[in-house]
Scaffold this active site. Structure first.
Site, PDB file in Angstrom:
ATOM      1  CB  CYS A 281      -0.929   0.001   1.210  1.00  0.00           C
ATOM      2  SG  CYS A 281      -2.070  -1.373   1.218  1.00  0.00           S
TER       3      CYS A 281
HETATM    4  N1  NAD Z   1      -2.852  -5.986   2.081  1.00  0.00           N
HETATM    5  C1  NAD Z   1      -3.345  -4.973   2.763  1.00  0.00           C
HETATM    6  O1  NAD Z   1      -3.068  -4.818   3.945  1.00  0.00           O
HETATM    7  C2  NAD Z   1      -4.311  -3.982   2.126  1.00  0.00           C
HETATM    8  C3  NAD Z   1      -4.936  -3.044   2.954  1.00  0.00           C
HETATM    9  C4  NAD Z   1      -5.841  -2.148   2.408  1.00  0.00           C
HETATM   10  C5  NAD Z   1      -6.092  -2.187   1.046  1.00  0.00           C
HETATM   11  N2  NAD Z   1      -5.467  -3.087   0.240  1.00  0.00           N
HETATM   12  C6  NAD Z   1      -5.809  -3.076  -1.177  1.00  0.00           C
HETATM   13  O2  NAD Z   1      -6.630  -4.201  -1.473  1.00  0.00           O
HETATM   14  C7  NAD Z   1      -6.348  -4.697  -2.775  1.00  0.00           C
HETATM   15  C8  NAD Z   1      -5.968  -6.165  -2.696  1.00  0.00           C
HETATM   16  O3  NAD Z   1      -4.780  -6.292  -1.920  1.00  0.00           O
HETATM   17  P1  NAD Z   1      -4.313  -7.655  -1.266  1.00  0.00           P
HETATM   18  O4  NAD Z   1      -3.225  -7.287  -0.319  1.00  0.00           O
HETATM   19  O5  NAD Z   1      -5.468  -8.438  -0.799  1.00  0.00           O
HETATM   20  O6  NAD Z   1      -3.675  -8.360  -2.554  1.00  0.00           O
HETATM   21  P2  NAD Z   1      -3.288  -9.928  -2.671  1.00  0.00           P
HETATM   22  O7  NAD Z   1      -2.269  -9.991  -3.752  1.00  0.00           O
HETATM   23  O8  NAD Z   1      -2.992 -10.493  -1.334  1.00  0.00           O
HETATM   24  O9  NAD Z   1      -4.629 -10.597  -3.168  1.00  0.00           O
HETATM   25  C9  NAD Z   1      -5.211 -10.341  -4.393  1.00  0.00           C
HETATM   26  C10 NAD Z   1      -5.760 -11.647  -4.948  1.00  0.00           C
HETATM   27  O10 NAD Z   1      -6.415 -11.345  -6.164  1.00  0.00           O
HETATM   28  C11 NAD Z   1      -6.132 -12.380  -7.095  1.00  0.00           C
HETATM   29  N3  NAD Z   1      -6.354 -11.830  -8.430  1.00  0.00           N
HETATM   30  C12 NAD Z   1      -5.526 -11.076  -9.194  1.00  0.00           C
HETATM   31  N4  NAD Z   1      -6.138 -10.760 -10.342  1.00  0.00           N
HETATM   32  C13 NAD Z   1      -7.380 -11.304 -10.296  1.00  0.00           C
HETATM   33  C14 NAD Z   1      -8.476 -11.323 -11.179  1.00  0.00           C
HETATM   34  N5  NAD Z   1      -8.400 -10.706 -12.338  1.00  0.00           N
HETATM   35  N6  NAD Z   1      -9.579 -12.000 -10.816  1.00  0.00           N
HETATM   36  C15 NAD Z   1      -9.632 -12.635  -9.626  1.00  0.00           C
HETATM   37  N7  NAD Z   1      -8.618 -12.656  -8.740  1.00  0.00           N
HETATM   38  C16 NAD Z   1      -7.515 -11.993  -9.079  1.00  0.00           C
HETATM   39  C17 NAD Z   1      -4.710 -12.784  -6.805  1.00  0.00           C
HETATM   40  O11 NAD Z   1      -4.433 -14.101  -7.253  1.00  0.00           O
HETATM   41  C18 NAD Z   1      -4.684 -12.680  -5.278  1.00  0.00           C
HETATM   42  O12 NAD Z   1      -5.025 -13.910  -4.660  1.00  0.00           O
HETATM   43  C19 NAD Z   1      -5.274  -3.795  -3.338  1.00  0.00           C
HETATM   44  O13 NAD Z   1      -5.870  -2.762  -4.057  1.00  0.00           O
HETATM   45  C20 NAD Z   1      -4.623  -3.202  -2.103  1.00  0.00           C
HETATM   46  O14 NAD Z   1      -4.019  -1.957  -2.348  1.00  0.00           O
HETATM   47  C21 NAD Z   1      -4.582  -3.991   0.759  1.00  0.00           C
END
Ligand code: NAD
Length: 450
Positions: A281
């Site tokens: 992030c």
């Molecule tokens: N990790 C955090 O602490 C956090 C906190 C707040 C916001 N976010 C935001 O949330 C979002 C997701 O982050 P995350 O950390 O969960 O990412 P992550 O990489 O842990 O998980 C994302 C998942 O989406 C899947 N994916 C990718 N493309 C896809 C598609 N086209 N269709 C279906 N699945 C798909 C991936 O295989 C993965 O399992 C991002 O925008 C991030 O900025 C993350």
């Protein structure tokens, strides 16, 4: 109040089904954000279908294995067994859902511009199956305008209109992996939409599973809320990182300054310096706004400056390391062996996306040093975007002999449960970028704060 503003029979039926739990929720992207969200909905009696393009993750979930350390696999197995959770790669199942909540990655591309390819791909999958009455919510962090400029046009390709035929909202995730004081259900949830029915429906759904919903007037406002929170962190971390360098030159300990400053009961909030920004992030999201601001002929100077300071932090740490080895051991970094403690980007998590430890390793090795690491959360280094060639490195076990065999120990991540006293006892030099030793009540002339 929001709900009372809505009168269409279709919306009323959705509210009823949310209340009686027959409202079926789809969560797309089963990562650090999506999985806790599945757990929150399933715990509250909703039936969830979880979608991911990675068949390996779906297989693991189905066979009772968690790929995120702080999320207990048995919880998901229980939900899978009693039918409350179905992980799948079959996007045609969207047909049968009432809501699709999108939690896919939003990284930067190699030119440090927003890479919305996962969001676009997901919206295209949803568009193929979208039917009247469905609710679509984007949770992925992004720039203001993504819902109206990117998501809505794709979803409307089949002729259905947002706000009249289907519902569309943005609700940013505020997950903080590793933070034991908060989880999805106890973190207030901001929700924004461009029409009253979408806002009312999304708010009604989240209200059932989180402690508090904070409605805002538009989707773009909700997008701006999330990006503001992350910019606030990036800028404040840069500020203390800059102060760390200045105070070090004056022989003042920045961590002692912060501890004392935070006793002020108003007008101050503690942020801590470190070896650089990490995670999915804070090093990335602010630049989504930078990119978008250019469209308006505006420059995000605070963001750029914070990025510049934070990006230089690993170089500063390596300079301090070189200085310490030179002064205390009379040798150069080239040919020296360094033991790095903590390759994860922050304490007590197994996530090493954008970890500054990787940059530290690259910088030290570029100068001819050798680096091994110890991290109880990451046994083997996975491939990463910027440093795929580090994949396969293994965490070394800590023992007095191992510790003593290195020229210096560099604490990059302050995981709990590390024997910092043992490190100080046996190391020749300890470079501490997190003030971990002092926080453990340990002092020694071997410690160099950096
Ligand atoms: N990790 C955090 O602490 C956090 C906190 C707040 C916001 N976010 C935001 O949330 C979002 C997701 O982050 P995350 O950390 O969960 O990412 P992550 O990489 O842990 O998980 C994302 C998942 O989406 C899947 N994916 C990718 N493309 C896809 C598609 N086209 N269709 C279906 N699945 C798909 C991936 O295989 C993965 O399992 C991002 O925008 C991030 O900025 C993350």
């Amino acid at each position: 109040m929001l709900q009372s503003a809505v009168s269409t029979p279709r919306a009323q039926s959705a509210f009823d089904r949310i209340a009686d739990r027959s409202f079926r929720v789809g969560i797309i992207g089963l990562g650090y954000v999506g999985l806790p969200l599945v757990r929150t909905f399933a715990r509250n009696g909703f039936t969830c279908v979880g979608f991911d393009i990675d068949p390996g993750k779906v297989e693991k979930l189905n066979s009772g294995v968690s790929y995120i350390r702080h999320l207990d696999a048995s919880v998901f197995s229980e939900f899978i067994e009693d039918g409350r959770f179905t992980p799948t790669t079959e996007f045609s199942r969207i047909d049968a859902l009432d809501a699709c909540i999108i939690c896919v990655p939003t990284p930067l591309n190699r030119y440090r511009e927003p890479d919305l390819s996962s969001v676009v791909q997901t919206c295209e999958s949803i568009a193929k199956h979208l039917r009247p009455g469905q609710l679509v919510v984007l949770e992925s962090t992004t720039y203001p305008g993504t819902i109206t400029d990117v998501v809505q046009p794709i979803l409307q390709r089949g002729g259905l209109r947002a706000g009249s035929d289907f519902y569309l909202a943005f609700s940013p995730e505020r997950e903080d992996p590793g933070n034991e004081s908060f989880e999805t259900a106890t973190i207030p949830k901001v929700v924004g939409a461009d029409d009253a029915e979408s806002l009312a429906l999304a708010a009604a759904l989240y209200k059932e599973v989180v402690s508090r919903v904070v409605p805002v007037s538009t989707a773009a406002t909700a997008e701006a809320v999330k990006i503001t929170e992350n910019i606030f962190r990036a800028v404040n971390i840069a500020l203390v990182n800059e102060l760390k360098v200045i105070y070090a030159a004056m022989n003042i300990d920045v961590w002692e300054v912060i501890e004392a400053a935070k006793t002020k009961p108003f007008g101050y909030m503690a942020f801590y310096p470190g070896p650089g920004l990490g995670g999915h992030c804070i090093p990335i999201d602010p630049f989504y706004l930078t990119w978008k601001a250019r469209e308006y002929g505006l420059h995000t100077r605070f963001i750029e400056l914070a990025g510049e300071i934070n990006t230089r932090m690993p170089n500063y740490v390596v300079e301090r390391l070189i200085e310490a080895i030179d002064r205390r051991l009379g040798k150069g970094l080239s040919g020296s062996a360094i033991l790095l403690i903590g390759i994860a980007f922050k304490k007590n998590v197994d996530d090493m996306r954008e970890s500054p430890s990787l940059k530290l390793i690259a910088l030290i090795e570029a100068r001819g040093g050798r680096v091994d690491y110890h991290d109880p959360f990451i046994e083997v280094t996975p491939p990463t975007r910027e440093y795929p060639h580090f994949a396969g490195r293994r965490s070394v076990a800590l023992s007095p002999r191992t510790i003593a065999s290195y020229d210096a120990v560099l604490i990059a991540t302050d995981h709990d449960g590390i024997d910092y006293a043992g490190i100080i006892d046996h190391a020749q030099i300890v470079i501490d970028t997190r003030n971990a030793c002092a926080r453990a009540g340990l002092a020694s002339p071997k410690i160099v704060k950096a």
